[in-house]
Design an enzyme around this catalytic site. Structure first.
Site, PDB file in Angstrom:
ATOM      1  CB  SER A   2       6.969  -9.523  14.534  1.00 52.56           C
ATOM      2  OG  SER A   2       6.094  -9.705  15.717  1.00 52.56           O
ATOM      3  CG  ASN A   3       3.920  -6.112  12.305  1.00 48.88           C
ATOM      4  OD1 ASN A   3       3.901  -5.925  13.550  1.00 48.88           O
ATOM      5  ND2 ASN A   3       4.528  -4.887  11.568  1.00 48.88           N
ATOM      6  CE  LYS A  49      -3.890   4.708   0.549  1.00 51.39           C
ATOM      7  NZ  LYS A  49      -2.441   4.180   0.567  1.00 51.39           N
ATOM      8  CG  LEU A  70       0.281  -2.090  15.421  1.00 46.98           C
ATOM      9  CD1 LEU A  70       1.914  -2.444  15.485  1.00 46.98           C
ATOM     10  CD2 LEU A  70      -0.317  -3.214  16.313  1.00 46.98           C
ATOM     11  CG  HIS A  78      -4.974   9.849   0.581  1.00 40.20           C
ATOM     12  ND1 HIS A  78      -3.646   9.728   0.443  1.00 40.20           N
ATOM     13  CD2 HIS A  78      -5.257   9.078   1.740  1.00 40.20           C
ATOM     14  CE1 HIS A  78      -3.047   9.241   1.293  1.00 40.20           C
ATOM     15  NE2 HIS A  78      -3.786   8.760   2.383  1.00 40.20           N
ATOM     16  CB  SER A 137       7.913  -2.246  10.770  1.00 39.39           C
ATOM     17  OG  SER A 137       9.046  -2.000  11.122  1.00 39.39           O
ATOM     18  NE  ARG A 193       8.339  -4.222  16.072  1.00 44.29           N
ATOM     19  CZ  ARG A 193       8.311  -3.343  16.489  1.00 44.29           C
ATOM     20  NH1 ARG A 193       7.658  -2.185  16.266  1.00 44.29           N
ATOM     21  NH2 ARG A 193       9.070  -3.096  17.599  1.00 44.29           N
ATOM     22  CG  ASP A 222      -1.834   1.086   1.422  1.00 48.35           C
ATOM     23  OD1 ASP A 222      -2.925   1.044   0.897  1.00 48.35           O
ATOM     24  OD2 ASP A 222      -1.346   2.346   1.827  1.00 48.35           O
ATOM     25  CE1 TYR A 226       0.298   7.907   2.400  1.00 48.92           C
ATOM     26  CE2 TYR A 226       0.873   5.490   2.031  1.00 48.92           C
ATOM     27  CZ  TYR A 226      -0.030   6.702   2.624  1.00 48.92           C
ATOM     28  OH  TYR A 226      -1.096   5.977   3.210  1.00 48.92           O
ATOM     29  CB  ILE A 239      -1.957  -1.942   5.478  1.00 51.03           C
ATOM     30  CG1 ILE A 239      -3.016  -0.697   5.777  1.00 51.03           C
ATOM     31  CG2 ILE A 239      -2.661  -2.444   4.331  1.00 51.03           C
ATOM     32  CD1 ILE A 239      -3.124   0.269   4.860  1.00 51.03           C
TER      33      ILE A 239
END
Length: 281
Positions: free
Chosen positions: A244-245, A79, A194, A112, A236, A241, A49, A54, A233
């Site tokens: 892990s996600n 977007k 998170l 967006h 990191s 990480r 994404d 960005y 989504i």
């Protein structure tokens, strides 16, 4: 390699499958995003994404060219930013994004923000529908739209978005909006899952569930997103990480644990309120 579950997403007269766990790239600089996306793809993510605002579409494009994974096996989202809303300018923005990404199409193209002060999101939505018909996007949707925005799109064009990407985490659960999305066949996709800026990861309820499941607080929260039926989504730049996600498919939260997390809702945002956010109008 991890096989991520998928959800059906409306794509014109048919459907496509969107992975339920994707890799977010918000606030990942262009110079860092290529390595991060490559590691995500190596780990097992198949959904990436990004967004024009960005500033990292070119870096994402570099990763797409460097990976051995075929383009058709990667679900790519970008977007249109607020200052490009409008029928003609949206198409121009899409063509710019495709050039930066180095691809002939995206799997999902999103508005967006609704940007109420500009009042151009209906014309922008019409442009997205045309882009889909022209094959530049397989599916089209929106971000940060409330029920009234979604209803207006359907009233004026006859079609609801395929997906609504909104801020969702245990402190902002958006239960009513998610229920409306479900009623209209709109997939909900959760950004800021998170709630990092709100300290949710340190909440004692989350910590208790983490201890009981033998998982990290972040993994517990991400698993909660899957079990409420959302696409999620996380992002990191750290390899451990990123791995892990994605490691959230080998356990399940009990109903009691889900209920304890549901009780954490405070309607507390980490990002702006879509009703008031008019940057770029």
């Amino acid at each position: 390699m991890t096989t991520v579950p998928t959800l059906a997403l409306r794509a014109g007269s048919g459907t496509i499958q969107i992975p339920q766990i994707g890799f977010g790239t918000w606030e990942v600089p262009d110079e860092a995003v290529t390595e991060a996306v490559l590691h995500a793809l190596k780990t097992g993510y198949r959904s990436i994404d990004t967004a024009a605002i960005y500033g990292n579409e070119e870096g994402v494009g570099r990763a797409l060219r460097q990976t051995e994974i075929p383009r058709e096996d990667i679900f790519l989202t970008t977007k249109v930013w607020n200052d490009r809303q409008g029928f003609d300018s949206t198409r121009e923005a899409m063509e710019e994004s495709l050039r930066k990404l180095g691809t002939e199409y995206v799997d999902l193209y999103l508005i967006h923000w609704p940007v109420p002060a500009k009042d151009a999101y209906v014309d922008t939505w019409k442009a997205l529908l045309q882009l889909r018909e022209d094959g530049l996007a397989k599916a089209v949707g929106v971000c940060n739209f409330h029920e009234q925005h979604l209803r207006r799109l359907a009233d004026e064009t006859g079609e609801f978005p395929a997906i609504n990407q909104i801020e969702v985490h245990p402190y902002l659960q958006q239960t009513d909006l998610r229920a409306f999305d479900d009623e209209q066949g709109i997939v909900t996709e959760d950004w800021s899952p998170l709630g990092a800026r709100l300290g949710i990861i340190d909440d004692p309820v989350i910590g208790s569930v983490a201890s009981a499941t033998g998982k990290t607080p972040a993994q517990v929260i991400l698993r909660w997103h899957l079990q409420i039926g959302s696409v999620v989504i996380p992002r990191s730049t750290k390899a451990a990480r990123i791995e892990s996600n994605l490691d959230i498919l080998d356990f399940e939260l009990s109903q009691a644990q889900m209920d304890s997390i549901a009780a954490l809702n405070e309607d507390k945002r980490s990002g702006p309120d879509p009703e008031e956010f008019n940057l770029g109008a």
